[in-house]
Design a protein around this motif. Structure first.
Motif, PDB file in Angstrom:
ATOM      1  N   VAL A   4       0.865  -1.169   0.000  1.00 37.76           N
ATOM      2  CA  VAL A   4       0.000   0.000   0.000  1.00 37.76           C
ATOM      3  C   VAL A   4       0.908   1.226   0.000  1.00 37.76           C
ATOM      4  N   ILE A   5       0.707   2.089  -0.960  1.00 34.88           N
ATOM      5  CA  ILE A   5       1.580   3.249  -1.151  1.00 34.88           C
ATOM      6  C   ILE A   5       0.775   4.519  -0.940  1.00 34.88           C
ATOM      7  N   GLN A   6       1.344   5.439  -0.201  1.00 30.96           N
ATOM      8  CA  GLN A   6       0.679   6.726  -0.009  1.00 30.96           C
ATOM      9  C   GLN A   6       1.592   7.853  -0.448  1.00 30.96           C
ATOM     10  N   CYS A  23      -3.666   7.239  -2.400  1.00 27.97           N
ATOM     11  CA  CYS A  23      -3.319   5.907  -1.927  1.00 27.97           C
ATOM     12  C   CYS A  23      -3.449   4.940  -3.092  1.00 27.97           C
ATOM     13  N   SER A  24      -2.472   4.089  -3.232  1.00 31.80           N
ATOM     14  CA  SER A  24      -2.569   3.049  -4.255  1.00 31.80           C
ATOM     15  C   SER A  24      -2.159   1.712  -3.639  1.00 31.80           C
ATOM     16  N   GLN A  25      -2.679   0.645  -4.203  1.00 37.34           N
ATOM     17  CA  GLN A  25      -2.377  -0.681  -3.665  1.00 37.34           C
ATOM     18  C   GLN A  25      -2.179  -1.676  -4.805  1.00 37.34           C
ATOM     19  N   THR A  26      -1.244  -2.575  -4.550  1.00 39.40           N
ATOM     20  CA  THR A  26      -0.966  -3.630  -5.523  1.00 39.40           C
ATOM     21  C   THR A  26      -1.462  -4.980  -5.027  1.00 39.40           C
ATOM     22  N   LEU A  27      -2.271  -4.950  -3.966  1.00 39.04           N
ATOM     23  CA  LEU A  27      -2.748  -6.183  -3.342  1.00 39.04           C
ATOM     24  C   LEU A  27      -4.036  -6.694  -3.981  1.00 39.04           C
ATOM     25  N   TYR A  89      -2.727  10.809   8.029  1.00 35.89           N
ATOM     26  CA  TYR A  89      -3.814  10.146   7.335  1.00 35.89           C
ATOM     27  C   TYR A  89      -3.315   8.800   6.808  1.00 35.89           C
ATOM     28  N   LEU A  90      -3.999   7.780   7.240  1.00 35.96           N
ATOM     29  CA  LEU A  90      -3.586   6.413   6.933  1.00 35.96           C
ATOM     30  C   LEU A  90      -4.572   5.756   5.982  1.00 35.96           C
ATOM     31  N   CYS A  91      -4.030   5.135   4.973  1.00 38.07           N
ATOM     32  CA  CYS A  91      -4.824   4.343   4.040  1.00 38.07           C
ATOM     33  C   CYS A  91      -4.579   2.873   4.369  1.00 38.07           C
ATOM     34  N   ALA A  92      -5.620   2.073   4.265  1.00 40.48           N
ATOM     35  CA  ALA A  92      -5.474   0.640   4.535  1.00 40.48           C
ATOM     36  C   ALA A  92      -6.355  -0.144   3.572  1.00 40.48           C
ATOM     37  N   THR A  93      -6.026  -1.409   3.416  1.00 38.83           N
ATOM     38  CA  THR A  93      -6.822  -2.289   2.549  1.00 38.83           C
ATOM     39  C   THR A  93      -7.102  -3.592   3.275  1.00 38.83           C
ATOM     40  N   GLY A  98     -12.617 -13.535   4.584  1.00 34.99           N
ATOM     41  CA  GLY A  98     -12.530 -13.737   6.028  1.00 34.99           C
ATOM     42  C   GLY A  98     -13.458 -12.829   6.796  1.00 34.99           C
ATOM     43  N   GLY A  99     -13.969 -11.859   6.112  1.00 31.47           N
ATOM     44  CA  GLY A  99     -14.752 -10.831   6.808  1.00 31.47           C
ATOM     45  C   GLY A  99     -13.987  -9.553   6.577  1.00 31.47           C
ATOM     46  N   TYR A 100     -14.594  -8.531   6.053  1.00 32.44           N
ATOM     47  CA  TYR A 100     -13.763  -7.418   5.654  1.00 32.44           C
ATOM     48  C   TYR A 100     -13.343  -6.552   6.794  1.00 32.44           C
ATOM     49  N   TRP A 101     -13.537  -7.022   8.011  1.00 33.93           N
ATOM     50  CA  TRP A 101     -12.918  -6.368   9.128  1.00 33.93           C
ATOM     51  C   TRP A 101     -11.729  -7.180   9.628  1.00 33.93           C
ATOM     52  N   ASP A 102     -11.285  -8.170   8.865  1.00 32.62           N
ATOM     53  CA  ASP A 102     -10.107  -8.918   9.237  1.00 32.62           C
ATOM     54  C   ASP A 102      -8.854  -8.083   8.993  1.00 32.62           C
ATOM     55  N   GLU A 103      -7.735  -8.767   8.918  1.00 31.73           N
ATOM     56  CA  GLU A 103      -6.450  -8.070   8.847  1.00 31.73           C
ATOM     57  C   GLU A 103      -6.465  -6.947   7.826  1.00 31.73           C
ATOM     58  N   GLN A 104      -5.968  -5.807   8.227  1.00 35.04           N
ATOM     59  CA  GLN A 104      -5.844  -4.673   7.332  1.00 35.04           C
ATOM     60  C   GLN A 104      -4.367  -4.395   7.070  1.00 35.04           C
ATOM     61  N   PHE A 105      -4.100  -3.948   5.857  1.00 34.17           N
ATOM     62  CA  PHE A 105      -2.737  -3.637   5.432  1.00 34.17           C
ATOM     63  C   PHE A 105      -2.646  -2.124   5.272  1.00 34.17           C
ATOM     64  N   PHE A 106      -1.736  -1.532   6.001  1.00 34.43           N
ATOM     65  CA  PHE A 106      -1.643  -0.080   6.045  1.00 34.43           C
ATOM     66  C   PHE A 106      -0.516   0.452   5.180  1.00 34.43           C
ATOM     67  N   GLY A 107      -0.748   1.619   4.620  1.00 36.09           N
ATOM     68  CA  GLY A 107       0.313   2.369   4.006  1.00 36.09           C
ATOM     69  C   GLY A 107       1.108   3.111   5.065  1.00 36.09           C
TER      70      GLY A 107
END
Lengths: 115, 112
Positions: A4-6, A23-27, A89-93, A98-107
């Motif tokens: 995750v890139i910010q 914010c951009s993500q390659t995930l 300001y944090l971006c996450a994906t 699993g449930g979209y409140w599972d593990e988040q990946f932060f920039g």
């Protein structure tokens, strides 16, 4: 590496001057989040996208808007920044099923300064 | 919003010692997560424990969950200077609008 890139990492703006954080993500994750984190405080969710569906938190000021033109990119627009909007300001994906409140990946975050 | 509460707010120990941080929350949850944040950086996911689990290990990390007390603890064994960071617990609430809610965090300092 998938990530995750910010951009930018540091942003200085003037009181009332619109600013956009990116914010951009390659995930290839379905869900993207924007958090605001003030000094020594917990991250506070502003809004999130599940694919193209936008979900705004009830207490997010109208001054904050977001756009997600495609899966990879998400933008945070602050229309008229005030001194109180200075924060990290944090971006996450995250990705179901699993449930979209599972593990988040932060920039790494964007530190916004308002002069 | 209902946030988890973390205890202590700050912890300073010597390298090699164990560090224990606690988190309490208010509502029923699906899972509880712990994140680490180095100064001025984003959060890094450490470990997730589901509501039907009581203990989980990952390397030097040990997490416990007591749903009857609505509390969790994070133990870092044999601490290193690189463990210096803020640690946040985060819960997803089953009832109401589901979202990941972060605690206020514990600021951990490991002294060499």
């Amino acid at each position: 590496d998938a990530m995750v890139i910010q951009n930018p990492r540091y942003q200085v703006t003037q009181f009332g001057k619109p600013v956009t954080l990116s914010c951009s993500q390659t995930l290839n994750h379905n869900v993207m989040y924007w958090y605001q984190q003030k000094s020594s405080q917990a991250p506070k969710l502003l809004f999130h996208y599940y694919d193209k569906d936008f979900n705004n938190e009830a207490d997010t000021p109208d001054n904050f808007q977001s756009r997600r033109p495609n899966t990879s990119f998400c933008f945070l627009d602050i229309r008229s920044p005030g001194l109180g909007d200075a924060a990290m300001y944090l971006c996450a994906t995250s990705r179901p099923p699993g449930g979209y409140w599972d593990e988040q990946f932060f920039g790494p975050g964007t530190r916004l300064t308002v002069l | 919003s209902q946030q988890g509460e973390e205890d202590p707010q700050a912890l300073s120990i010597q390298e090699g010692e164990n560090a224990t941080m606690n988190c309490s929350y208010k509502t029923s949850i699906n899972n509880l997560q712990w994140y680490r944040q180095n100064s001025g950086r984003g959060l890094v996911h450490l470990i997730l424990i589901r509501s039907n689990e009581r203990e989980k290990h990952s390397g030097r990390l040990r997490v416990t969950l007591d749903t009857s007390k609505k509390s969790s603890s994070l133990l870092i064994t044999a601490s290193r200077a690189a463990d210096t960071a803020s640690y946040f617990c985060a819960t997803d609430e089953i009832q109401g609008a589901q979202k990941l809610v972060f605690g206020q965090g514990t600021r951990l300092t490991i002294n060499p």
